[in-house]
Structure formats: C-alpha cells, structure tokens
Design an enzyme around this catalytic site. Structure first.
Site, mmCIF file in Angstrom:
data_model
loop_
_atom_site.group_PDB
_atom_site.id
_atom_site.type_symbol
_atom_site.label_atom_id
_atom_site.label_comp_id
_atom_site.label_asym_id
_atom_site.label_seq_id
_atom_site.Cartn_x
_atom_site.Cartn_y
_atom_site.Cartn_z
ATOM 1 N N ARG A 21 0.794 -1.222 0.000
ATOM 2 C CA ARG A 21 0.000 0.000 0.000
ATOM 3 C C ARG A 21 0.833 1.283 0.000
ATOM 4 O O ARG A 21 0.620 2.149 -0.825
ATOM 5 C CB ARG A 21 -0.934 0.009 1.214
ATOM 6 C CG ARG A 21 -1.922 1.154 1.126
ATOM 7 C CD ARG A 21 -3.132 1.017 1.976
ATOM 8 N NE ARG A 21 -3.729 -0.288 2.009
ATOM 9 C CZ ARG A 21 -4.742 -0.574 2.817
ATOM 10 N NH1 ARG A 21 -5.230 0.353 3.621
ATOM 11 N NH2 ARG A 21 -5.274 -1.783 2.825
ATOM 12 N N HIS B 148 -8.626 -3.121 -7.054
ATOM 13 C CA HIS B 148 -8.255 -2.434 -5.806
ATOM 14 C C HIS B 148 -9.503 -2.187 -4.949
ATOM 15 O O HIS B 148 -10.084 -1.090 -4.989
ATOM 16 C CB HIS B 148 -7.580 -1.099 -6.168
ATOM 17 C CG HIS B 148 -6.787 -0.483 -5.050
ATOM 18 N ND1 HIS B 148 -5.555 -0.958 -4.667
ATOM 19 C CD2 HIS B 148 -7.044 0.567 -4.242
ATOM 20 C CE1 HIS B 148 -5.084 -0.218 -3.686
ATOM 21 N NE2 HIS B 148 -5.975 0.720 -3.408
ATOM 22 N N TYR C 73 -17.697 14.439 -12.908
ATOM 23 C CA TYR C 73 -17.584 15.649 -13.734
ATOM 24 C C TYR C 73 -16.291 15.699 -14.546
ATOM 25 O O TYR C 73 -16.208 16.451 -15.514
ATOM 26 C CB TYR C 73 -17.646 16.897 -12.863
ATOM 27 C CG TYR C 73 -18.948 17.066 -12.115
ATOM 28 C CD1 TYR C 73 -20.166 17.135 -12.790
ATOM 29 C CD2 TYR C 73 -18.963 17.160 -10.726
ATOM 30 C CE1 TYR C 73 -21.358 17.284 -12.108
ATOM 31 C CE2 TYR C 73 -20.155 17.318 -10.030
ATOM 32 C CZ TYR C 73 -21.347 17.368 -10.728
ATOM 33 O OH TYR C 73 -22.524 17.512 -10.046
#
Length: 419
Positions: free
Chosen positions: A41, A87, A131
């Site tokens: 990670r 993931h 967006y």
C-alpha cells in the site's frame, strides 16, 4: 447410538475458540497488518516508482484503451473499473490518487492527462469524479512499454477473475523523476522529483563505470527538481550527504524573479521598479506542496499582526504563471531584509525531508543512497531486457517452425492437394 465425526466445528461453537495469550495474538495480527501496509500500500517499488493503487489505475486505463491520442473517459468510469477489478478500497482514496497523477504542480511528469477541474495550486480540491475526464499521458505509455512482451510477471487480482502486472517494465525512471511519498507502519518514504535528463545521465554513468564515486554522481544529479520550482538553499555538501545515505533534508525557498525588469540584477532579485523610486517584489515560484492560497493568507496575517512592519500589502496577480506581489511600506526598505523576515515567518521557506525508503526487487523495504538505487534500477532493467529478448526469440522460433511446415507443404504441393 454413538455419534459419528461431524467434521470441523462451526466458527461460533466452543470447539472453534482458540485459547491464546492476548499479547501473542495481538502481535501476530498487527505484524500481518504492518507488512501488508508496507509492501502492498504505502511504499513504492524502486523498479517502476509506483504504489499498487497508482499501478492499478494506470493498468485499468490501459485496459480501457485511454491512450494519449484517444478520447477522454469519465474519471468515475476509471475509478469504478479499478475498484471492481483490482483495488477493493474506498473510491475517494482511488480518485484522490488519480487526481494527483494528473496535477502538474504535484508531479514533475504527470502520468494522467485530466480534462475538467483537477484542483489547482491554490489548494482547491478537484471536482467530483462524475464531472472530470481522463486519459494516459505519453510518459505513462512509456512507463508501461513492453507489457505485452513477457517482460514482467502477472498475478491474479484479489478475486482471481483478472490478472495484473507486478510492476511496469518501461525505461522511464519514474521513481526519481516523479518522486514518491507515503506513510506505512513504523516507516515512511519521501522522495523528491528530479530532472529526468539528469537521472538518465547518472544512470549511463553508473552503467559505464560501476565503481563511480558518489561525488561524481552528484555532479550529474545536483539535487531535486520540484514540480512547483523554488530554490534549494542548502550547501552542495549537505545535499550530497543526504543523497549518499538516503536520508536528510533540504530547505526550499520561493523564487523571487521579476521577468519584466530591464535591469538583470533587479530581475534576478525579483525587484520590479515602478518609477519615482517605488518598487515591489515579485514571487514567481513557491515551495513544493505549499498551497498558494494558504501562503498568501499567511503573508496577509503577518501584515495584519504587524510582525513585519516594513511590508504594506500582498497581491495575487497569478494567471497560468505564479505572480505574487509584495508591496513594501516605503521605497527605503531593504529588499533582502524583507525577504528574510518572510522566510522566517511564513512558508516562503519550508523543509523537505528526504527518505529514500523503497521496496527492492524482493519486495523488501530498504533505505538506499542514490548510487545503490540506480544500481538496483539498472539490474531490474537488465532482467526486463533479458526477458523481452527471450520472449522475442520464442516468437521467432514459433514462426520458423510454421515456415518449415509451409516449405514442406510447398515442396509436396501436388500430394497436399491430393490429400
């Protein structure tokens, strides 16, 4: 009647309860968590300079065919692809990682090309994923070059439905070029970005002379080259010592530069003459990871608190280029005194801690100096080159076997037709 063996105990049954010391059970479980955080990670792999979330983002975008010459796709589509296949973590974390890959003030060489509001240097956040749109940059394509040529291993994804590459094989030296930062359990990493041409020169020098001295490398890689610019004000000896051990820190200052000044000395000092003896200071670059809006607020607060009485006003006249204007109280103010006062009281001077802690080829976390890091990266590229060559030779052998069959068929064409 005697009962027969009933198989394994149910999870909630008394037979399934294991009596173990709390200290032992806690340490074992915490160790598993810590290793997972370190290796899967938070720390980058030195071979491609990426953490798993970044690698999976770029891989998913490649699978979606989001090349630099293709149309953009919604960021939400990319995030969904990454979450569903590779993931399984929070969507916010994945999108934030993607946004950072697209920000030219966060990465020296962005790996994602964004369309829409991907945040700005003032510290404003990006628009929601629904967006914005994104596709890969040419740099990212270069980093992934060779994935189809047997250069790296592929491993199953978390649900065994897909496969993903362990690393990316491209020749782009991403770890040093773009840097990395992350906090694991008990360790962290913080690597600044560098000029890719300098990194390549240093790599070639190590290849030509494996016994090269550290001092010679530092003639080629003179220090960080940060995305937002700025000046490293520590001595070359301090910078060299940090790169030799892999740990240290640098002082980063904003750059004063008045591009419109006719006098070269004024231009370099950031002094813009206004006539009548009046002048103002121009800031053209700010320290890395300092939001411009926060910096201007700091300076304004210093003025309001009268901590720097020789400074009258601060204005933000930035467009695509940063231009912060500092107006002195009078024309008799010493420009250098004004700068030093602001360096001391605001984030016009910050400290960047260097910690080159990375995962090596065996996934072991290790702090490396510049030379050791380059040697390990070169070794990984040699391995990739050998694997690519073996893959190509196997392809040639397959083709030759096919051509041998064609020749036999051609030499016995009548018999083949008869059959």
């Amino acid at each position: 009647m005697a009962s027969k063996d009933q198989g394994p105990a149910e999870p909630d049954s008394p037979a399934a309860i294991v009596d173990a010391p709390f200290e032992t059970a806690l340490s074992e479980r915490y160790l598993v968590y810590a290793l997972s955080t370190i290796t899967a990670r938070s720390l980058p792999d030195l071979r491609d300079g990426l953490k798993p979330v970044h690698r999976r983002l770029l891989w998913a975008m490649r699978q979606l065919r989001l090349s630099p010459d293709s149309a953009y796709k919604k960021s939400a589509r990319v995030v969904g692809e990454v979450l569903g296949k590779y993931h399984p973590h929070g969507d916010t974390a994945v999108y934030d990682a993607m946004v950072r890959l697209a920000q030219p003030f966060a990465l020296r060489y962005p790996l994602v090309e964004g369309q829409g509001n991907f945040g700005n240097i003032d510290g404003d956040n990006a628009a929601a994923a629904r967006y914005t749109e994104a596709r890969l940059t040419k740099t990212a394509i270069s980093l992934m070059a060779g994935l189809d040529e047997g250069t790296v291993d592929f491993v199953p994804t978390y649900n065994n439905e897909e496969e993903e590459p362990v690393i990316f094989p491209g020749l782009f030296p991403n770890l040093l070029a773009n840097g990395a930062s992350g906090i694991a359990v008990g360790m962290a990493t913080n690597i600044p970005s560098h000029n890719v041409a300098e990194v390549i020169d240093a790599t070639l020098a190590v290849i030509e002379n494996p016994a090269i001295e550290h001092a010679e490398l530092m003639q080629l890689v003179q220090g960080p080259d940060l995305a937002t610019g700025g000046l490293i004000v520590d001595s070359p000896e301090t910078i060299s010592a940090a790169y030799e051990t892999g740990r240290g820190s640098f002082r980063i200052r904003a750059r004063f530069h008045a591009a419109e000044s006719e006098n070269a000395a004024d231009r370099e000092a950031g002094i813009e003459r206004l006539g009548g003896g009046q002048w103002q200071l121009i800031i053209s670059e700010i320290p890395y990871q300092v939001p411009k809006g926060k910096l201007i607020e700091q300076i304004a607060q210093v003025i309001a608190d009268k901590k720097v009485p020789i400074l009258e006003d601060v204005r933000d006249e930035s467009d695509e280029q940063i231009r912060i204007v500092l107006v002195p109280r009078s024309r008799n103010v010493d420009p250098e005194l004004l700068k030093e006062s602001l360096y001391r009281l605001t984030d016009l001077e910050t400290r960047f801690g260097l910690n080159m802690n990375v995962l090596d080829a065996t996934r072991t976390p290790m702090v490396m100096g510049l030379k050791e890091l380059l040697q390990n990266w070169i070794a990984s590229q040699i391995d990739i080159l050998q694997r690519r060559s073996r893959h190509r030779l196997a392809k040639i052998a397959d083709r030759l076997e096919l051509l041998e069959g064609y020749i036999i068929a051609f030499l016995n064409l009548d018999r083949v037709i008869e059959i």
